[in-house]
Write an enzyme that holds these catalytic residues in place. Structure first.
Site, PDB file in Angstrom:
ATOM      1  N   GLU A  96       0.785  -1.230   0.000  1.00  0.00           N
ATOM      2  CA  GLU A  96       0.000   0.000   0.000  1.00  0.00           C
ATOM      3  C   GLU A  96       0.820   1.285   0.000  1.00  0.00           C
ATOM      4  O   GLU A  96       0.352   2.312  -0.492  1.00  0.00           O
ATOM      5  CB  GLU A  96      -0.929  -0.003   1.232  1.00  0.00           C
ATOM      6  CG  GLU A  96      -1.918  -1.144   1.266  1.00  0.00           C
ATOM      7  CD  GLU A  96      -2.963  -1.052   0.146  1.00  0.00           C
ATOM      8  OE1 GLU A  96      -3.200   0.065  -0.341  1.00  0.00           O
ATOM      9  OE2 GLU A  96      -3.495  -2.098  -0.244  1.00  0.00           O
ATOM     10  N   SER A 359     -47.610 -40.103  23.546  1.00  0.00           N
ATOM     11  CA  SER A 359     -47.644 -40.522  24.950  1.00  0.00           C
ATOM     12  C   SER A 359     -46.601 -39.865  25.843  1.00  0.00           C
ATOM     13  O   SER A 359     -46.510 -40.221  27.015  1.00  0.00           O
ATOM     14  CB  SER A 359     -47.449 -42.051  25.021  1.00  0.00           C
ATOM     15  OG  SER A 359     -48.529 -42.716  24.402  1.00  0.00           O
TER      16      SER A 359
END
Length: 775
Positions: A96, A359
């Site tokens: 950069e 159940s």
């Protein structure tokens, strides 16, 4: 002579002008480089580090999901420059801003190069922004890219350079860079792309990451890997030129193979996080630590997929799992479907979708029964029965359409018999009592009136949520302390309430953990049997639309549902073939390191010896005709010890007497049990007369939607076919061999008289009119 003098004067004038020009340029330079930047305010957004994105983690701190933060990015928060590692620092500067360590925030040589290229090509072909300028840009709101904007960025960059060291600038820059795929900062990028801390990156990985911010979309490694790899090569070239001593490392980096982490690495337990987003949204930068155990979560997800695969040919499409810590109620794993990314129904959360439970609600009926005095040894009649309800006659049936006659509470619950459960619910107060208890235990929604469900509530005719039922079973494991499941470690324990006696809850668990008691229905070595004691209950709704198994040990509670989200029936899938094997394997996985011992009986529970035929207690030294084969050690609440046996309970040959109510069942048997005898009247005539329906106190509701408006009540006896019926207040109607009473609102008594013996039996009912009144 005059001309020479003129030339000298001109030279001196030009020199003075040049001198003043140089002074002006110097002053302008000082003003632009030092004075104006010093007068500018320091960028406020740089005064604090960017907050990390909100995140949900498992109980150990491993991220489950990072939420969007700021401009749709995810951040792990800042890290110090040294933590970034030398390789990443060097690669970023080379990529950069190679003169970063020498310029003062603005690179004049880069500006001249950019101006030259612009003049040559008529457009911008190279940038001149320094790392400091980019940092200012990253920390400022988005703005149009104009010369004025660029000038402001340069002045602010100088302001930052005047206040901060180069190291601090680079650190702030690395923490704010966009590396694509919503990774904000080098820490998030290192973890997201390579699954490691930034300081552990190799030079090849560092150069790869350093190249991405140039164009995160165009260089997306998951979509354009070759483009990102080409950019990595450019960065490595720049490193080799700027740091000659690293040229050998650069060559090794070129040959290194890169391995990216999966894109979805931070998207765990999706159904859980989706649910938690509705309950508790984290603040900016907040970390919410959930109770989830990521290893258990992944194990549950894998087991669900593995067990559902062979069931596809039996029309089983989906499933759900909940696993809790029994002692704390903390949710350790929750899987809502087999595949969250299935476009059709993957994001449906089966753990929260109300389904018919079959159940699995029965244990709560038996819990109420035990608290009312019907202990594990108590005998219930498993014989056909009919109940008059607001919606008509209700006649429960067992799973196999058979009846076992006299059964103990232990046998009835362990083998999931329907008729005894309905009979018991009717005796303890009916559907409203059970509905109220279930809601108190956290089971929902159950938002209809009790009459809507009726006695069938104990058989699972009300849709409920798997998460709620599993949490209620954990409440049984905590000996009756029921409370909501916990999802966050920082949650206070959610007001547990004691819904029942601890001894009653322990007895229910003791029955559900009795492998031997359930053998008649489930067989030997079923998938419900584990190498350690575990209380387990299955449930299958009508037409095999839902299949459940829920159970617990003192350490873990697990609930499993399999079925189809569209409600379509499965093909003959019961508990032992559907949810059972999955429950079994997950319980084994959870207890792999340490098995679980069953707790000792709490105070208030006693062990007694009973006659398994009558359920009555055999006292020490009691002379009773009870052979050893009929004796059984059983548990009971001290408050409700079984009655003691008496001689009148047996005939002269030691057989246990059965009440006349078993007459119809007895008559249907081709082979009578040798250990029982049906009680006869004193003259040894036909079996004693007993009314089977209506039972005394039955409430009948008149309803226009019912046949005959609900006014026709069937009349039946349990033993004896030739009877006459009479009533002082209702008309008796006979159709073939069946009798009915035509009733109106009010109370009615009925008398049945056996034509042969003359024996009589009476009963009464209460009839409620359409307006809810009795007249």
């Amino acid at each position: 002579m005059a001309m020479g003098k003129t030339r000298g004067t001109a030279k001196r004038s030009w020199a003075r002008k040049a001198g003043w020009g140089m002074v002006a340029l110097a002053v302008l330079w000082i003003v632009l480089v030092w004075v104006v930047p010093a007068l500018l305010p320091f960028p406020e957004s740089l005064r604090s580090d960017p907050p990390p994105a909100p995140v949900y983690t498992d109980r150990e701190g491993t991220p489950l999901r990072r939420l969007m933060s700021g401009e749709a990015v995810r951040s792990l928060g800042p890290l110090e420059l040294e933590e970034a590692g030398e390789a990443l620092r060097t690669a970023t500067v080379a990529a950069e801003d190679r003169r970063f360590w020498r310029h003062g925030g603005v690179d004049c040589w880069a500006l001249l190069r950019a101006a030259r290229d612009w003049a040559r090509h008529g457009r911008v072909v190279s940038g001149a922004s320094t790392i400091t300028q980019q940092l200012v840009k990253l920390s400022a709101p988005p703005a149009r890219r104009t010369l004025a904007t660029k000038a402001k960025e340069m002045l602010r960059a100088r302001r930052v350079e005047m206040a901060w060291s180069k190291e601090r600038i680079l650190e702030a820059y690395l923490n704010r860079l966009d590396y694509g795929n919503s990774h904000w900062g080098c820490r998030a990028a290192a973890e997201g792309y390579f699954g490691k801390p930034a300081g552990d990156l190799s030079l090849a990985e560092s150069a790869f990451l350093a190249g991405l911010p140039q164009s995160p979309a165009r260089l997306d490694p998951y979509r354009h890997f070759e483009a990102a790899k080409t950019r990595q090569g450019v960065v490595l070239d720049r490193i080799a030129r700027s740091v000659p001593a690293w040229r050998e490392r650069v060559e090794r980096a070129r040959r290194e193979e890169l391995r990216l982490a999966p894109r979805s690495a931070a998207f765990e337990a999706p159904h859980v996080v989706d649910y938690l987003l509705q309950r508790r949204i984290p603040k900016q930068g907040e970390t919410l630590r959930t109770t989830l155990d990521l290893a258990a979560q992944r194990a549950a997800e894998g087991l669900l997929r593995r067990h559902l695969a062979p069931l596809e040919d039996r029309r089983v499409g989906n499933g759900a799992i909940v696993a809790l810590d029994t002692g704390t109620g903390e949710v350790l794993a929750l899987v809502g479907s087999r595949d969250y990314f299935d476009p059709e129904a993957g994001q449906v959360n089966g753990a929260l979708a109300p389904r018919s439970p079959g159940s699995v609600l029965k244990p709560f009926t038996y819990l109420l029964g035990i608290e009312a005095g019907f202990g594990p040894a108590a005998i219930l009649a498993d014989v056909p029965v009919e109940f008059m309800t607001p919606t008509g006659i209700y006649q429960p049936h067992n799973y196999g359409r058979t009846a076992a006659g006299p059964v103990s509470v232990r046998q009835a619950l362990a083998n999931s018999l329907n008729i005894p459960a309905v009979r018991l619910l009717e005796r303890v107060g009916g559907a409203e009592v059970l509905r109220r208890f279930l809601r108190g235990a956290g089971i929902g929604p159950l938002d209809r009136e009790a009459d809507h469900y009726g006695l069938g509530l104990t058989l699972g005719n009300a849709p409920v949520r798997l998460l709620d039922v599993t949490a209620a079973y954990a409440g049984l494991g905590r000996l009756g302390r029921f409370g909501a499941p916990r999802f966050f470690l920082d949650e206070l324990e959610a007001g547990e309430t004691l819904q029942c006696r601890p001894g009653a809850a322990w007895l229910i668990g003791n029955i559900l953990a009795d492998d031997g008691a359930r053998v008649p229905s489930f067989g030997l070595r079923s998938c419900l049997d584990l190498p350690f004691p575990a209380a387990v209950k299955t449930g299958t709704s009508s037409d095999f639309r839902d299949n459940w198994v829920v159970g617990y040990t003192p350490r873990y509670t697990v609930g499993v549902w399999v079925g189809n989200f569209d409600g379509g029936p499965m093909r003959g899938v019961s508990g032992v073939t559907g949810a059972g094997p999955l429950f079994h394997d997950l319980m084994l996985w959870l207890h792999e390191d340490e098995a679980s011992d069953w707790p000792e009986a709490p105070p208030g529970v006693a062990e007694v010896v009973v006659d398994r035929r009558t359920g009555k207690r055999l006292a020490e030294g009691m002379a009773a005709p009870v052979p050893m084969k009929h004796r059984r050690r059983e548990w009971a609440l001290r408050e409700f010890l079984p009655e003691a046996v008496v001689a009148e309970d047996y005939d002269a040959e030691g057989r246990a007497w059965l009440d006349p109510g078993y007459g119809q069942w007895w008559a249907s048997l081709s082979r009578k049990p040798e250990s029982y005898r049906l009680r006869q009247p004193r003259d040894a005539g036909p079996a004693a007369l007993q009314i089977a329906f209506p039972l005394p106190g039955t409430v009948v509701y008149l309803e226009k939607a019912l046949p005959f408006g609900g006014r026709r009540v069937p009349l039946r006896v349990g033993n004896g076919e030739k009877v006459d019926w009479t009533s002082d207040s209702a008309e008796i109607v006979r159709e073939e061999d069946r009798f009915y009473a035509e009733v109106s609102a009010g109370r009615h008594r009925f008398r049945a008289r056996d034509r042969g013996s003359g024996e009589e039996a009476t009963t009464w009912i209460r009839v409620v009119g359409n307006d809810g009144r009795e007249e």
